[in-house]
Design a protein around this motif. Sequence first.
Motif, PDB file in Angstrom:
ATOM      1  N   GLY A   1       0.807  -1.211   0.000  1.00 28.91           N
ATOM      2  CA  GLY A   1       0.000   0.000   0.000  1.00 28.91           C
ATOM      3  C   GLY A   1       0.841   1.263   0.000  1.00 28.91           C
ATOM      4  N   ARG A   2       0.152   2.368   0.130  1.00 30.20           N
ATOM      5  CA  ARG A   2       0.837   3.654   0.147  1.00 30.20           C
ATOM      6  C   ARG A   2       1.534   3.931   1.478  1.00 30.20           C
ATOM      7  NH1 ARG A   2      -3.585   7.717  -2.735  1.00 30.20           N
ATOM      8  NH2 ARG A   2      -3.591   6.668  -4.793  1.00 30.20           N
ATOM      9  N   ALA A   3       1.357   3.023   2.421  1.00 29.65           N
ATOM     10  CA  ALA A   3       1.986   3.213   3.730  1.00 29.65           C
ATOM     11  C   ALA A   3       3.506   3.249   3.625  1.00 29.65           C
ATOM     12  CB  ALA A   3       1.562   2.110   4.689  1.00 29.65           C
ATOM     13  N   TRP A   4       4.050   2.678   2.536  1.00 32.22           N
ATOM     14  CA  TRP A   4       5.502   2.680   2.381  1.00 32.22           C
ATOM     15  C   TRP A   4       6.058   4.094   2.247  1.00 32.22           C
ATOM     16  CZ3 TRP A   4       9.133  -0.812   3.187  1.00 32.22           C
ATOM     17  CH2 TRP A   4       8.760  -2.146   3.305  1.00 32.22           C
ATOM     18  N   VAL A   5       5.259   4.998   1.709  1.00 37.93           N
ATOM     19  CA  VAL A   5       5.707   6.393   1.626  1.00 37.93           C
ATOM     20  C   VAL A   5       5.859   6.970   3.028  1.00 37.93           C
ATOM     21  CG1 VAL A   5       5.166   8.687   0.760  1.00 37.93           C
ATOM     22  CG2 VAL A   5       4.617   6.664  -0.624  1.00 37.93           C
ATOM     23  N   ILE A   6       4.854   6.661   3.870  1.00 37.51           N
ATOM     24  CA  ILE A   6       4.908   7.143   5.258  1.00 37.51           C
ATOM     25  C   ILE A   6       6.071   6.500   5.998  1.00 37.51           C
ATOM     26  CG2 ILE A   6       3.637   7.280   7.426  1.00 37.51           C
ATOM     27  CD1 ILE A   6       1.057   7.246   5.820  1.00 37.51           C
ATOM     28  N   VAL A   7       6.275   5.200   5.759  1.00 37.71           N
ATOM     29  CA  VAL A   7       7.368   4.490   6.430  1.00 37.71           C
ATOM     30  C   VAL A   7       8.725   5.067   6.027  1.00 37.71           C
ATOM     31  CG1 VAL A   7       8.543   2.271   6.626  1.00 37.71           C
ATOM     32  CG2 VAL A   7       6.044   2.376   6.697  1.00 37.71           C
ATOM     33  N   ALA A   8       8.921   5.289   4.719  1.00 41.57           N
ATOM     34  CA  ALA A   8      10.189   5.836   4.246  1.00 41.57           C
ATOM     35  C   ALA A   8      10.430   7.230   4.805  1.00 41.57           C
ATOM     36  CB  ALA A   8      10.197   5.861   2.716  1.00 41.57           C
ATOM     37  N   ALA A   9       9.385   8.072   4.788  1.00 45.92           N
ATOM     38  CA  ALA A   9       9.529   9.421   5.327  1.00 45.92           C
ATOM     39  C   ALA A   9       9.803   9.381   6.830  1.00 45.92           C
ATOM     40  CB  ALA A   9       8.277  10.243   5.034  1.00 45.92           C
ATOM     41  N   GLY A  10       9.135   8.451   7.517  1.00 44.67           N
ATOM     42  CA  GLY A  10       9.356   8.330   8.966  1.00 44.67           C
ATOM     43  C   GLY A  10      10.769   7.912   9.301  1.00 44.67           C
ATOM     44  N   PHE A  11      11.303   6.934   8.558  1.00 49.32           N
ATOM     45  CA  PHE A  11      12.684   6.507   8.798  1.00 49.32           C
ATOM     46  C   PHE A  11      13.680   7.619   8.467  1.00 49.32           C
ATOM     47  CE2 PHE A  11      11.253   2.025   8.878  1.00 49.32           C
ATOM     48  CZ  PHE A  11      11.988   1.594   9.976  1.00 49.32           C
ATOM     49  N   ALA A  12      13.410   8.360   7.389  1.00 52.37           N
ATOM     50  CA  ALA A  12      14.294   9.472   7.042  1.00 52.37           C
ATOM     51  C   ALA A  12      14.312  10.517   8.150  1.00 52.37           C
ATOM     52  CB  ALA A  12      13.859  10.095   5.726  1.00 52.37           C
ATOM     53  N   ALA A  13      13.116  10.823   8.697  1.00 51.65           N
ATOM     54  CA  ALA A  13      13.031  11.798   9.780  1.00 51.65           C
ATOM     55  C   ALA A  13      13.724  11.289  11.037  1.00 51.65           C
ATOM     56  CB  ALA A  13      11.571  12.124  10.075  1.00 51.65           C
ATOM     57  N   LEU A  14      13.596   9.991  11.332  1.00 52.61           N
ATOM     58  CA  LEU A  14      14.253   9.425  12.507  1.00 52.61           C
ATOM     59  C   LEU A  14      15.773   9.471  12.376  1.00 52.61           C
ATOM     60  CD1 LEU A  14      12.007   6.323  13.324  1.00 52.61           C
ATOM     61  CD2 LEU A  14      12.320   8.366  14.721  1.00 52.61           C
ATOM     62  N   PHE A  15      16.264   9.108  11.197  1.00 53.78           N
ATOM     63  CA  PHE A  15      17.707   9.137  10.988  1.00 53.78           C
ATOM     64  C   PHE A  15      18.246  10.563  11.070  1.00 53.78           C
ATOM     65  CE2 PHE A  15      17.269   4.807   9.709  1.00 53.78           C
ATOM     66  CZ  PHE A  15      18.538   4.245   9.782  1.00 53.78           C
TER      67      PHE A  15
END
Length: 274
Positions: free
Chosen positions: A47-61
């Motif tokens: 699903g489109r949740a991967w966009v949220i996941v990628a953005a979340g990991f980028a923000a965490l890093f």
Amino acid sequence: MVVLKRLKARDEVERQDRVLFWRELFSPWRSALISILLLLAWTNPFGRAWVIVAAGFAALFAGAFSASVQRRFIDKRFRDLWDGCQDRLVRFEEVLRRMQREKLAAFEEMPNTIRTTARALYRALRRADLTSFEVHRTERSLASSPPAWSARPTDQKSQELYQLADRNIAEYRQQYAGVMVGVERAEAQSAVFITTLDTLRMKMLSYRLAGRPPELDHGDFLQTIQEAKLQLESIDKALEELDLPPLSQGIRSERPPLPEGGGSLTGDTSEPKP
């Protein structure tokens, strides 16, 4: 040899940076967010949740990296010294941009020399910070208050043993001073770096704005540049001695002699004379 020292110092600082980064990344609240993001990716594999996941990991890093940078200096004193060096670098770069129209051959290499010295000085301050922290974590009270013996033995063997203890105290002080001399030298070198850039920057401004007056002609300005370059080179050479293992090179190898008057046996805790 010098290259190996520089690489070793760089590896040490970079290793500490990595430790701080991973520690921040896997802090409790970031670990919880990572778990939530992984769960979201697991439950929505296409699903489109991967966009949220990628953005979340980028923000965490990015957040973990920013937080680790803020924690790289343990002692505020060393952070303030580096902040002062950075402030002078920014001011120097600003004045340098205004002097781009001045074609001075002697000045072309100066910016690179300053930047190289600043990077070496940053690593030296980081190592001095780590050294000071490690030493004071266990020695903060012992260095200033060594043990003193109140006993007054009449036995000759006991007196000799107490004298040996006094010599150990003197040797401890020698070793402590030999380690901390590198920390003091890094602080002094940062002071030289700051004041050198201050002087050079004001000479640059005067040379540019005053229209080369008699009190600051072309030759004087070039001499100022050469003096600044020599000072920066002296800092750069002295930084080679600030690796943690070579700090012991400044420690005298011979052991202190046995005290004649009893030293700490009589309660005397004064600093041994060099």
